[in-house]
Design a protein around this motif. Structure first.
Motif, PDB file in Angstrom:
ATOM      1  N   LYS A  60       0.844  -1.196  -0.039  1.00 14.38           N
ATOM      2  CA  LYS A  60      -0.217   0.085  -0.157  1.00 14.38           C
ATOM      3  C   LYS A  60       0.953   1.394  -0.153  1.00 14.38           C
ATOM      4  O   LYS A  60       0.679   2.109  -0.748  1.00 14.38           O
ATOM      5  N   THR A  61       1.994   1.407   0.683  1.00 18.72           N
ATOM      6  CA  THR A  61       2.762   2.418   0.855  1.00 18.72           C
ATOM      7  C   THR A  61       4.241   1.998   0.971  1.00 18.72           C
ATOM      8  O   THR A  61       4.523   0.830   1.357  1.00 18.72           O
ATOM      9  N   VAL A  62       5.037   2.657   0.281  1.00 13.53           N
ATOM     10  CA  VAL A  62       6.489   2.434   0.723  1.00 13.53           C
ATOM     11  C   VAL A  62       7.250   3.744   0.841  1.00 13.53           C
ATOM     12  O   VAL A  62       7.184   4.865   0.167  1.00 13.53           O
ATOM     13  N   SER A  63       8.124   3.837   2.101  1.00 14.75           N
ATOM     14  CA  SER A  63       8.771   4.987   2.312  1.00 14.75           C
ATOM     15  C   SER A  63      10.041   4.806   3.165  1.00 14.75           C
ATOM     16  O   SER A  63      10.287   3.645   3.385  1.00 14.75           O
ATOM     17  N   LEU A  64      10.907   5.765   3.076  1.00 14.73           N
ATOM     18  CA  LEU A  64      12.022   5.780   3.791  1.00 14.73           C
ATOM     19  C   LEU A  64      11.893   6.423   4.875  1.00 14.73           C
ATOM     20  O   LEU A  64      11.783   7.624   5.039  1.00 14.73           O
ATOM     21  N   ARG A  65      12.281   5.454   5.980  1.00 14.05           N
ATOM     22  CA  ARG A  65      12.133   5.857   7.274  1.00 14.05           C
ATOM     23  C   ARG A  65      13.391   5.357   8.251  1.00 14.05           C
ATOM     24  O   ARG A  65      13.700   4.247   8.856  1.00 14.05           O
ATOM     25  N   PRO A  66      14.105   6.548   8.359  1.00 12.40           N
ATOM     26  CA  PRO A  66      15.633   6.030   9.324  1.00 12.40           C
ATOM     27  C   PRO A  66      15.234   5.257  10.656  1.00 12.40           C
ATOM     28  O   PRO A  66      14.276   6.023  11.359  1.00 12.40           O
ATOM     29  N   ARG A  67      15.906   4.542  11.230  1.00 12.65           N
ATOM     30  CA  ARG A  67      15.558   3.826  12.464  1.00 12.65           C
ATOM     31  C   ARG A  67      16.867   3.784  12.997  1.00 12.65           C
ATOM     32  O   ARG A  67      17.781   2.911  12.725  1.00 12.65           O
ATOM     33  N   GLY A  68      17.107   4.526  14.269  1.00 11.11           N
ATOM     34  CA  GLY A  68      18.252   4.338  14.912  1.00 11.11           C
ATOM     35  C   GLY A  68      19.565   4.899  14.013  1.00 11.11           C
ATOM     36  O   GLY A  68      20.456   4.328  14.272  1.00 11.11           O
ATOM     37  N   GLY A  69      19.485   5.881  13.198  1.00 11.90           N
ATOM     38  CA  GLY A  69      20.331   6.476  12.341  1.00 11.90           C
ATOM     39  C   GLY A  69      20.603   5.575  11.207  1.00 11.90           C
ATOM     40  O   GLY A  69      21.549   5.964  10.577  1.00 11.90           O
ATOM     41  N   VAL A  70      19.916   4.394  10.937  1.00 14.73           N
ATOM     42  CA  VAL A  70      20.342   3.699   9.912  1.00 14.73           C
ATOM     43  C   VAL A  70      18.951   3.664   8.915  1.00 14.73           C
ATOM     44  O   VAL A  70      17.890   3.986   9.186  1.00 14.73           O
ATOM     45  N   PRO A  71      19.366   3.961   7.405  1.00 11.39           N
ATOM     46  CA  PRO A  71      18.452   3.948   6.490  1.00 11.39           C
ATOM     47  C   PRO A  71      17.360   2.543   6.814  1.00 11.39           C
ATOM     48  O   PRO A  71      17.976   1.832   6.955  1.00 11.39           O
ATOM     49  N   ALA A  72      16.107   2.962   6.360  1.00 14.19           N
ATOM     50  CA  ALA A  72      15.391   1.697   6.523  1.00 14.19           C
ATOM     51  C   ALA A  72      14.411   2.006   5.519  1.00 14.19           C
ATOM     52  O   ALA A  72      13.514   2.806   5.610  1.00 14.19           O
ATOM     53  N   LEU A  73      13.940   1.151   4.528  1.00 12.35           N
ATOM     54  CA  LEU A  73      12.724   0.939   3.710  1.00 12.35           C
ATOM     55  C   LEU A  73      11.721   0.560   4.198  1.00 12.35           C
ATOM     56  O   LEU A  73      11.817  -0.626   4.582  1.00 12.35           O
ATOM     57  N   GLU A  74      10.618   1.086   4.459  1.00 17.03           N
ATOM     58  CA  GLU A  74       9.265   0.532   5.142  1.00 17.03           C
ATOM     59  C   GLU A  74       8.256   0.627   4.065  1.00 17.03           C
ATOM     60  O   GLU A  74       7.803   1.417   3.452  1.00 17.03           O
ATOM     61  N   ALA A  75       7.463  -0.724   4.324  1.00 13.59           N
ATOM     62  CA  ALA A  75       6.505  -0.698   3.339  1.00 13.59           C
ATOM     63  C   ALA A  75       5.317  -1.554   4.086  1.00 13.59           C
ATOM     64  O   ALA A  75       5.454  -2.186   4.963  1.00 13.59           O
ATOM     65  N   GLU A  76       3.932  -0.982   3.698  1.00 18.38           N
ATOM     66  CA  GLU A  76       2.787  -1.666   4.175  1.00 18.38           C
ATOM     67  C   GLU A  76       2.154  -2.693   3.312  1.00 18.38           C
ATOM     68  O   GLU A  76       2.099  -2.257   2.336  1.00 18.38           O
ATOM     69  N   LEU A  77       2.276  -3.755   3.935  1.00 22.30           N
ATOM     70  CA  LEU A  77       1.744  -4.935   3.226  1.00 22.30           C
ATOM     71  C   LEU A  77       0.293  -5.159   3.784  1.00 22.30           C
ATOM     72  O   LEU A  77      -0.040  -5.453   4.621  1.00 22.30           O
ATOM     73  N   TYR A  78      -0.628  -5.048   2.635  1.00 18.83           N
ATOM     74  CA  TYR A  78      -1.997  -5.520   2.722  1.00 18.83           C
ATOM     75  C   TYR A  78      -2.388  -6.695   2.076  1.00 18.83           C
ATOM     76  O   TYR A  78      -2.087  -6.931   0.967  1.00 18.83           O
ATOM     77  N   ASP A  79      -3.324  -7.654   2.914  1.00 16.23           N
ATOM     78  CA  ASP A  79      -3.739  -8.999   2.054  1.00 16.23           C
ATOM     79  C   ASP A  79      -5.308  -9.268   2.102  1.00 16.23           C
ATOM     80  O   ASP A  79      -6.084  -9.968   1.921  1.00 16.23           O
ATOM     81  N   GLY A  80      -6.014  -7.851   2.457  1.00 15.75           N
ATOM     82  CA  GLY A  80      -7.350  -7.979   2.578  1.00 15.75           C
ATOM     83  C   GLY A  80      -7.850  -8.380   3.847  1.00 15.75           C
ATOM     84  O   GLY A  80      -9.064  -8.218   4.166  1.00 15.75           O
TER      85      GLY A  80
END
Length: 128
Positions: A60-80
């Motif tokens: 549904k969404t994909v964003s770059l959200r650093p976590r603890g100073g480390v880059p992190a690619l975060e995505a929301e997975l939806y299955d119904g």
């Protein structure tokens, strides 16, 4: 009086538009759950935390959200049935990972800040 009639007509059109939108969302959710069952997989809603699972759905969404100073690619997975966040630590982007993409992930589900999350899952892009 004409303004009142126009207002009622506008509200009626708005309700009809919202109803069509909600109906298409319900249909999408039904199709995603059907695909999950057909593949013999567990739904996000039924997946057990801290156990290895295979999930599939649509990003549904994909964003770059650093976590603890480390880059992190975060995505929301939806299955119904529900959603889960999948996070790839140390990644700024991954080819093919974009909103609307079908994907299958393998990993363990954890809970962080009240949200279900899967870190660094193995993933398989589904045909578009």
């Amino acid at each position: 009086m004409a303004d009142e009639h126009d207002g009622a007509r506008h509200r009626s059109r708005l309700r009809a538009s919202i109803s069509r939108w909600a109906s298409s969302d319900r249909e999408e959710a039904r199709e995603l759950r059907k695909d999950t069952r057909k593949a013999g997989l567990v739904t996000i809603e039924d997946a057990v935390d801290r156990e290895r699972v295979i999930l599939q759905g649509t990003l549904k969404t994909v964003s770059l959200r650093p976590r603890g100073g480390v880059p992190a690619l975060e995505a929301e997975l939806y299955d119904g049935s529900g959603s889960i966040f999948v996070v790839w630590l140390g990644r700024r982007r991954i080819a093919g990972i974009s909103p609307g993409r079908g994907i299958r992930v393998v990993g363990r589900i954890g809970v962080q800040d009240g949200h279900r999350v899967m870190y660094n899952p193995r993933y398989f892009l589904r045909p578009t």
